[in-house]
Design a protein around this motif. Structure first.
Motif, PDB file in Angstrom:
ATOM      1  N   ARG A 279       0.823  -1.200   0.000  1.00 12.23           N
ATOM      2  CA  ARG A 279       0.000   0.000   0.000  1.00 12.23           C
ATOM      3  C   ARG A 279       0.861   1.255   0.000  1.00 12.23           C
ATOM      4  O   ARG A 279       0.476   2.284  -0.563  1.00 12.23           O
ATOM      5  N   ASP A 280       2.069   1.199   0.582  1.00 16.49           N
ATOM      6  CA  ASP A 280       2.953   2.361   0.554  1.00 16.49           C
ATOM      7  C   ASP A 280       3.428   2.661  -0.866  1.00 16.49           C
ATOM      8  O   ASP A 280       3.579   3.811  -1.237  1.00 16.49           O
ATOM      9  N   TYR A 281       3.692   1.603  -1.636  1.00 17.67           N
ATOM     10  CA  TYR A 281       4.152   1.825  -2.997  1.00 17.67           C
ATOM     11  C   TYR A 281       3.055   2.424  -3.874  1.00 17.67           C
ATOM     12  O   TYR A 281       3.335   3.077  -4.884  1.00 17.67           O
ATOM     13  N   LEU A 282       1.804   2.178  -3.513  1.00 13.04           N
ATOM     14  CA  LEU A 282       0.696   2.738  -4.293  1.00 13.04           C
ATOM     15  C   LEU A 282       0.454   4.199  -3.964  1.00 13.04           C
ATOM     16  O   LEU A 282      -0.211   4.906  -4.712  1.00 13.04           O
ATOM     17  N   ARG A 283       0.977   4.660  -2.842  1.00 16.74           N
ATOM     18  CA  ARG A 283       0.804   6.063  -2.473  1.00 16.74           C
ATOM     19  C   ARG A 283       1.796   6.927  -3.242  1.00 16.74           C
ATOM     20  O   ARG A 283       2.956   6.580  -3.372  1.00 16.74           O
ATOM     21  N   ARG A 284       1.339   8.074  -3.708  1.00 14.18           N
ATOM     22  CA  ARG A 284       2.224   8.999  -4.417  1.00 14.18           C
ATOM     23  C   ARG A 284       1.968  10.403  -3.869  1.00 14.18           C
ATOM     24  O   ARG A 284       1.091  11.106  -4.362  1.00 14.18           O
ATOM     25  N   PRO A 285       2.696  10.801  -2.830  1.00 13.94           N
ATOM     26  CA  PRO A 285       2.430  12.132  -2.289  1.00 13.94           C
ATOM     27  C   PRO A 285       2.714  13.216  -3.305  1.00 13.94           C
ATOM     28  O   PRO A 285       1.976  14.192  -3.395  1.00 13.94           O
ATOM     29  N   GLY A 286       3.796  13.085  -4.082  1.00 12.86           N
ATOM     30  CA  GLY A 286       4.087  14.039  -5.152  1.00 12.86           C
ATOM     31  C   GLY A 286       4.184  15.470  -4.684  1.00 12.86           C
ATOM     32  O   GLY A 286       3.761  16.397  -5.390  1.00 12.86           O
ATOM     33  N   ALA A 287       4.756  15.674  -3.504  1.00 15.05           N
ATOM     34  CA  ALA A 287       4.799  17.019  -2.930  1.00 15.05           C
ATOM     35  C   ALA A 287       6.236  17.434  -2.667  1.00 15.05           C
ATOM     36  O   ALA A 287       7.067  16.635  -2.240  1.00 15.05           O
TER      37      ALA A 287
ATOM     38  N   TRP B 172       3.230  24.305  -0.705  1.00 17.49           N
ATOM     39  CA  TRP B 172       4.116  23.361  -1.375  1.00 17.49           C
ATOM     40  C   TRP B 172       3.696  23.201  -2.830  1.00 17.49           C
ATOM     41  O   TRP B 172       2.610  23.621  -3.227  1.00 17.49           O
ATOM     42  N   GLN B 173       4.587  22.583  -3.605  1.00 20.53           N
ATOM     43  CA  GLN B 173       4.317  22.310  -5.007  1.00 20.53           C
ATOM     44  C   GLN B 173       3.826  20.871  -5.130  1.00 20.53           C
ATOM     45  O   GLN B 173       4.514  19.933  -4.735  1.00 20.53           O
ATOM     46  N   GLN B 174       2.624  20.716  -5.668  1.00 19.25           N
ATOM     47  CA  GLN B 174       2.028  19.393  -5.822  1.00 19.25           C
ATOM     48  C   GLN B 174       2.154  18.929  -7.269  1.00 19.25           C
ATOM     49  O   GLN B 174       1.714  19.618  -8.184  1.00 19.25           O
ATOM     50  N   GLN B 175       2.754  17.753  -7.448  1.00 21.18           N
ATOM     51  CA  GLN B 175       3.010  17.264  -8.813  1.00 21.18           C
ATOM     52  C   GLN B 175       1.885  16.433  -9.400  1.00 21.18           C
ATOM     53  O   GLN B 175       1.858  16.175 -10.610  1.00 21.18           O
ATOM     54  N   ASN B 176       0.951  15.961  -8.579  1.00 23.23           N
ATOM     55  CA  ASN B 176      -0.176  15.179  -9.082  1.00 23.23           C
ATOM     56  C   ASN B 176      -1.377  15.426  -8.173  1.00 23.23           C
ATOM     57  O   ASN B 176      -1.217  15.822  -7.006  1.00 23.23           O
ATOM     58  N   PRO B 177      -2.586  15.229  -8.660  1.00 22.89           N
ATOM     59  CA  PRO B 177      -3.766  15.435  -7.811  1.00 22.89           C
ATOM     60  C   PRO B 177      -3.687  14.575  -6.552  1.00 22.89           C
ATOM     61  O   PRO B 177      -3.151  13.464  -6.568  1.00 22.89           O
ATOM     62  N   ALA B 178      -4.231  15.093  -5.457  1.00 23.92           N
ATOM     63  CA  ALA B 178      -4.092  14.391  -4.182  1.00 23.92           C
ATOM     64  C   ALA B 178      -5.236  14.745  -3.248  1.00 23.92           C
ATOM     65  O   ALA B 178      -5.886  15.795  -3.386  1.00 23.92           O
ATOM     66  N   THR B 179      -5.459  13.861  -2.302  1.00 25.45           N
ATOM     67  CA  THR B 179      -6.329  14.149  -1.167  1.00 25.45           C
ATOM     68  C   THR B 179      -5.449  14.593  -0.004  1.00 25.45           C
ATOM     69  O   THR B 179      -4.466  13.925   0.325  1.00 25.45           O
TER      70      THR B 179
END
Length: 522
Positions: A431-439, A457-464
């Motif tokens: 499940r950690d590998y599926l997470r992409r904070p992208g921040a 911060w700069q967000q590289q992909n949509p996120a919750t």
């Protein structure tokens, strides 16, 4: 031992205690384990070392650069040139550095030890028994009318494992060395382990218990109860066998010191080496209630002896684990119900105090010192040391970063939102590998703040994104926001709360937490 005699020591019978090597040992109804644990935490082990009596933190980690320490402890203080300097501004009592053996000092140098200073809780209780119950239960309640009867590890495993307690695992989930089972390993659903001292005697106590009678239909309450007791008896027979097999198969690769506590650690190492798949081991040291003759003029005595035993036991276990290849699977932590008073008493000792220090050790710790040296000129209203960290922050670390639980698990077990201290490296899972904070790095402007500040911060992909505010001790203060964000610059305002001080913003981006300190001043 007849099977009826053995059954009287089980949780199904709820009475009785047996003596093994002169030490009372009680068998318990162990918890049911999932048929298959998640692969990422299948072989992870926790060792809890209970230091009963209240360990003196000021004479464990020496505030050698604080003149006030020498003013308030003219007899018991350890001079800076006698204390062992380990890191910048971190000094060990010399007893923690016994010669000729792997020990806590060398473990710190090797990146296998964390020292948590100022561990404690709000409104400390100075009763040995109530404060021990608070530490073992994970509930901070000094209300004498609130009964504390189950432990935080008992609650965690009894809720984490499906079907508990109807079906029992092949191996006990927890093993306590000596005594009767601690409250730490109990839950309202049943106890989660066994207590033993002598594996050979335990085997003789339990062998031959497998029932001769076949199971009954479960369409009546009597049938269900009969089958449960039958299952307990069958599993006790199995536990007696698996413990004996692990002990016989296991080994130690070095000669341990001839010391009661060190021998406990030796037994744990041998059981792990032999393949016992228990998740938790608990060992015990007493004698820390050092009201008199705590230390002699030459820095020997009762407390130094206990510190040397602790350091030797952990160090030799760790050396054994490294040589046998299971060191990555084990972390350990000390617990003690409180510290001692800052001022020495008139009997070359110290009385019951509040906050103290905690050791967390293993290959997977984030080594170093957590917290500041205590301010000996800023004591609480009772004249005791102020705590910096709620002790349950380390518990949250164990639940989430070691056993792979969630913040929801932590809240359910501790009945309060507690932020992990970060003293343990997170054990990764699918499940950690599926997470992409992208921040990118989260900035706080301004900081310190008066009325409000902004997280950016700069967000590289949509996120919750979820943002929560915690006190510096790790206890939940308030929810800030939960929102969806797109790529680009993200700005989230955080408004000042009523009290000044240092807070921690927990910014969770796609399930990955980021801890950001914020200071509010008015």
């Amino acid at each position: 031992m007849k099977r009826r005699s053995f059954l009287t020591t089980t949780a199904a019978a709820s009475v009785g205690a047996q003596l093994i090597s002169g030490i009372p040992v009680k068998g318990y109804n162990p918890l049911r384990m999932m048929e298959t644990l998640a692969e990422e935490d299948d072989d992870r082990i926790l060792i809890i070392i209970q230091l009963f009596g209240g360990n003196d933190g000021l004479n464990t980690i020496i505030p050698a650069e604080d003149p006030e320490y020498y003013n308030i402890r003219p007899n018991l203080s350890v001079p800076a040139d006698t204390a062992v300097k380990v890191l910048s501004r971190l000094y060990f009592h010399p007893a923690l550095d016994p010669a000729g053996t792997y020990n806590l000092r060398t473990m710190m140098e090797d990146g296998r030890l964390a020292v948590v200073q100022g561990i404690g809780y709000e409104n400390p209780n100075l009763s040995h028994f109530r404060s021990t119950d608070i530490w073992l239960s994970g509930f901070n309640s000094s209300d004498p009318d609130k009964r504390l009867v189950e432990g935080w590890l008992g609650r965690y495993w009894s809720r984490a494992i499906q079907g508990f307690p109807e079906v029992l695992p092949d191996h006990p989930i927890a093993v306590q060395i000596g005594g009767t089972l601690s409250m730490l390993l109990q839950s309202h659903k049943g106890d989660i382990g066994i207590a033993l001292t002598d594996p050979d005697a335990f085997f003789e106590l339990g062998k031959g218990l497998s029932p001769d009678l076949t199971p009954m239909p479960e369409d009546t309450r009597y049938g269900r109860e009969f089958n449960f007791v039958r299952l307990v008896a069958e599993q006790c027979d199995r536990y007696a066998t698996v413990v004996k097999e692990a002990f016989d198969k296991g080994k130690n690769t070095l000669e341990y010191a001839d010391n009661g506590f060190v021998r406990q650690m030796q037994l744990v190492a041998r059981l792990i080496s032999g393949g016992l798949r228990s998740k938790v081991f608990m060992v015990y040291m007493g004698g820390f209630d050092t009201h008199v003759n705590q230390q002699k003029e030459d820095y020997t005595g009762l407390h130094p002896f206990l510190l040397e035993s602790l350091s030797t036991g952990i160090g030799q276990f760790m050396q054994d684990a490294l040589e046998q290849g299971f060191a990555d699977r084990v972390v350990g932590a000390t617990v003690s119900e409180f510290g001692r008073r800052p001022y020495e008493n008139g009997s070359w000792g110290t009385d019951h105090g509040a906050s103290s220090i905690q050791f967390v050790w293993g290959n997977k710790v984030r080594a170093g010192m957590y917290g500041n040296s205590p301010n000996l000129k800023d004591l609480n209203s009772n004249g005791d040391l102020r705590y910096q960290w709620d002790f349950r922050r380390v518990y949250a670390d164990i639940i989430e970063n070691w056993f792979g639980g969630t913040p929801e698990d932590t809240e359910a077990v501790l009945e309060e939102k507690i932020l992990p201290l970060g003293v343990l490296q997170r054990s990764t899972s699918v499940r950690d590998y599926l997470r992409r904070p992208g921040a990118s790095e989260i900035k706080v402007t301004p900081n310190p703040a008066t009325n409000a500040t902004t997280l950016e911060w700069q967000q590289q992909n949509p996120a919750t994104v979820t943002v929560e505010l915690y006190g510096a001790d790790g206890r939940f203060v308030q929810h800030i926001t939960k929102t969806r964000v797109d790529t680009g610059v993200v700005r989230i305002p955080v408004h000042s709360i009523q009290s000044n001080g240092v807070y921690i913003c927990n910014v969770i981006i796609n399930g990955v937490p980021h801890h950001v300190p914020i200071t509010f001043v008015r």
